[in-house]
Design a protein around this motif. Sequence first.
Motif, PDB file in Angstrom:
ATOM      1  N   GLY A 159      48.447 116.306 -67.981  1.00 27.64           N
ATOM      2  CA  GLY A 159      46.995 116.393 -67.899  1.00 27.64           C
ATOM      3  C   GLY A 159      46.350 117.428 -68.801  1.00 27.64           C
ATOM      4  O   GLY A 159      45.169 117.750 -68.625  1.00 27.64           O
ATOM      5  N   TYR A 160      47.082 117.947 -69.779  1.00 31.79           N
ATOM      6  CA  TYR A 160      46.507 118.961 -70.671  1.00 31.79           C
ATOM      7  C   TYR A 160      45.612 118.332 -71.724  1.00 31.79           C
ATOM      8  O   TYR A 160      45.809 117.183 -72.145  1.00 31.79           O
ATOM      9  CB  TYR A 160      47.626 119.783 -71.328  1.00 31.79           C
ATOM     10  N   ARG A 161      44.622 119.113 -72.157  1.00 29.76           N
ATOM     11  CA  ARG A 161      43.608 118.648 -73.104  1.00 29.76           C
ATOM     12  C   ARG A 161      43.850 119.189 -74.513  1.00 29.76           C
ATOM     13  O   ARG A 161      43.554 118.526 -75.490  1.00 29.76           O
ATOM     14  CB  ARG A 161      42.226 119.084 -72.593  1.00 29.76           C
ATOM     15  N   TRP A 162      44.379 120.426 -74.634  1.00 25.08           N
ATOM     16  CA  TRP A 162      44.579 121.003 -75.961  1.00 25.08           C
ATOM     17  C   TRP A 162      45.878 121.789 -76.041  1.00 25.08           C
ATOM     18  O   TRP A 162      46.412 122.219 -75.029  1.00 25.08           O
ATOM     19  CB  TRP A 162      43.389 121.881 -76.383  1.00 25.08           C
ATOM     20  N   THR A 163      46.357 121.955 -77.279  1.00 20.39           N
ATOM     21  CA  THR A 163      47.544 122.749 -77.565  1.00 20.39           C
ATOM     22  C   THR A 163      47.255 123.706 -78.706  1.00 20.39           C
ATOM     23  O   THR A 163      46.496 123.381 -79.628  1.00 20.39           O
ATOM     24  CB  THR A 163      48.749 121.853 -77.937  1.00 20.39           C
ATOM     25  N   GLY A 164      47.868 124.882 -78.651  1.00 21.96           N
ATOM     26  CA  GLY A 164      47.724 125.858 -79.722  1.00 21.96           C
ATOM     27  C   GLY A 164      49.008 126.072 -80.501  1.00 21.96           C
ATOM     28  O   GLY A 164      49.217 127.145 -81.068  1.00 21.96           O
ATOM     29  N   ASP A 165      49.865 125.047 -80.545  1.00 17.34           N
ATOM     30  CA  ASP A 165      51.197 125.207 -81.134  1.00 17.34           C
ATOM     31  C   ASP A 165      51.293 124.834 -82.614  1.00 17.34           C
ATOM     32  O   ASP A 165      52.383 124.894 -83.174  1.00 17.34           O
ATOM     33  CB  ASP A 165      52.213 124.343 -80.371  1.00 17.34           C
ATOM     34  N   HIS A 166      50.184 124.450 -83.239  1.00 21.37           N
ATOM     35  CA  HIS A 166      50.273 123.913 -84.602  1.00 21.37           C
ATOM     36  C   HIS A 166      49.518 124.788 -85.600  1.00 21.37           C
ATOM     37  O   HIS A 166      48.570 125.475 -85.249  1.00 21.37           O
ATOM     38  CB  HIS A 166      49.727 122.483 -84.635  1.00 21.37           C
ATOM     39  N   SER A 167      49.949 124.722 -86.848  1.00 14.42           N
ATOM     40  CA  SER A 167      49.342 125.547 -87.894  1.00 14.42           C
ATOM     41  C   SER A 167      49.129 124.768 -89.184  1.00 14.42           C
ATOM     42  O   SER A 167      49.191 125.334 -90.276  1.00 14.42           O
ATOM     43  CB  SER A 167      50.225 126.776 -88.174  1.00 14.42           C
ATOM     44  N   ASP A 168      48.883 123.451 -89.068  1.00 12.12           N
ATOM     45  CA  ASP A 168      48.839 122.619 -90.267  1.00 12.12           C
ATOM     46  C   ASP A 168      47.442 122.193 -90.688  1.00 12.12           C
ATOM     47  O   ASP A 168      47.289 121.504 -91.696  1.00 12.12           O
ATOM     48  CB  ASP A 168      49.728 121.380 -90.085  1.00 12.12           C
ATOM     49  N   HIS A 169      46.390 122.581 -89.925  1.00 14.15           N
ATOM     50  CA  HIS A 169      45.024 122.254 -90.313  1.00 14.15           C
ATOM     51  C   HIS A 169      44.098 123.409 -89.924  1.00 14.15           C
ATOM     52  O   HIS A 169      44.295 124.055 -88.902  1.00 14.15           O
ATOM     53  CB  HIS A 169      44.521 120.984 -89.610  1.00 14.15           C
ATOM     54  N   ASP A 170      43.071 123.621 -90.733  1.00 13.32           N
ATOM     55  CA  ASP A 170      42.081 124.644 -90.385  1.00 13.32           C
ATOM     56  C   ASP A 170      41.241 124.230 -89.183  1.00 13.32           C
ATOM     57  O   ASP A 170      40.926 125.058 -88.317  1.00 13.32           O
ATOM     58  CB  ASP A 170      41.140 124.906 -91.566  1.00 13.32           C
ATOM     59  N   LEU A 171      40.851 122.966 -89.147  1.00 14.94           N
ATOM     60  CA  LEU A 171      39.949 122.466 -88.114  1.00 14.94           C
ATOM     61  C   LEU A 171      40.729 121.723 -87.027  1.00 14.94           C
ATOM     62  O   LEU A 171      41.850 121.266 -87.257  1.00 14.94           O
ATOM     63  CB  LEU A 171      38.911 121.539 -88.737  1.00 14.94           C
ATOM     64  N   PRO A 172      40.149 121.607 -85.839  1.00 18.89           N
ATOM     65  CA  PRO A 172      40.827 120.880 -84.760  1.00 18.89           C
ATOM     66  C   PRO A 172      41.185 119.458 -85.176  1.00 18.89           C
ATOM     67  O   PRO A 172      40.432 118.806 -85.902  1.00 18.89           O
ATOM     68  CB  PRO A 172      39.794 120.879 -83.632  1.00 18.89           C
ATOM     69  N   GLN A 173      42.320 119.009 -84.691  1.00 21.68           N
ATOM     70  CA  GLN A 173      42.779 117.650 -84.935  1.00 21.68           C
ATOM     71  C   GLN A 173      43.100 116.994 -83.594  1.00 21.68           C
ATOM     72  O   GLN A 173      43.503 117.673 -82.647  1.00 21.68           O
ATOM     73  CB  GLN A 173      44.048 117.649 -85.798  1.00 21.68           C
ATOM     74  N   VAL A 174      42.919 115.696 -83.503  1.00 19.00           N
ATOM     75  CA  VAL A 174      43.265 114.957 -82.293  1.00 19.00           C
ATOM     76  C   VAL A 174      44.606 114.267 -82.532  1.00 19.00           C
ATOM     77  O   VAL A 174      44.728 113.417 -83.416  1.00 19.00           O
ATOM     78  CB  VAL A 174      42.175 113.945 -81.920  1.00 19.00           C
ATOM     79  N   LEU A 175      45.601 114.650 -81.743  1.00 16.54           N
ATOM     80  CA  LEU A 175      46.943 114.101 -81.891  1.00 16.54           C
ATOM     81  C   LEU A 175      47.132 112.924 -80.938  1.00 16.54           C
ATOM     82  O   LEU A 175      46.808 113.028 -79.748  1.00 16.54           O
ATOM     83  CB  LEU A 175      47.985 115.176 -81.566  1.00 16.54           C
ATOM     84  N   PRO A 176      47.665 111.818 -81.418  1.00 13.07           N
ATOM     85  CA  PRO A 176      48.025 110.734 -80.503  1.00 13.07           C
ATOM     86  C   PRO A 176      49.336 111.082 -79.792  1.00 13.07           C
ATOM     87  O   PRO A 176      50.270 111.597 -80.401  1.00 13.07           O
ATOM     88  CB  PRO A 176      48.198 109.528 -81.434  1.00 13.07           C
TER      89      PRO A 176
END
Length: 266
Positions: A159-176
Amino acid sequence: MSAVIEWPGRRKIAALVTVALELWSPGHWPAYAPMAAAWPLHGADDTHSTSWADYGVTTGIWRLLDVLGDLPATVGVNGLVAERHPETVMAVHEAGHEIAAHSWAQDVVPALLDPDAERTDIRRCTDILRAVTGVRPTGWTSPRATGSRHTADLLTEAGYRWTGDHSDHDLPQVLPTAHGPLVSLMHSDHSDVRDAAAGPYVYRDLHRELLDQLLATPGPGVFHLTVHAHVAGRPLLAGMVGQILDHLRDSGDVWVATHAQVADTS
């Protein structure tokens, strides 16, 4: 990929202030603690380094809450912190900051777990944070920001909405993921653990220059300030954090937001 992003009020920059409130399991301690790094005692229980890490929950977080004042932060909390210091976690929540899950302890790194153990870690951490604050966390950052190849799927399953584990984009991305979308918010390039070694004034000036650079670009952009209560909660560095936050306050084209608020715009 996210749609075109526009921050509230058409602000150019979204500023994410992250505070890590951490503990290590018994028999573990941060390898970067001053004595652990300078004089490692192999095979011994490094009680000094354990005590150094405990400073964050006994002292550092209270100083950082004062420094933050009216600015919102996202505080990544280990489940072990909530178990041992529920009153501290509740105080952070009552101050209006977002509580994010940060694994059970700093030595419990998802990349080192099998899927069943990782699912158990997520559930255990989620449950105790909800029990202490009355609010279920919607965001997760792994220790070391190092999830496994299963983490994103397990987070949306839980049920989580966001993750802070990535460093590959400056802006938020929506992961499938297998259980729906997960917003990825970039982890900071700079933290007190690494960059404060250059000196407190260099650390302060780095962040002030970073904000100025972002404000000079067309935007939108994201400014990150990531601190650890057991590192930046100490008097001199906390003072530098305060001056960085003052620079944010004085920069009118900045929206200081929690991770959840930014995820909701993505």
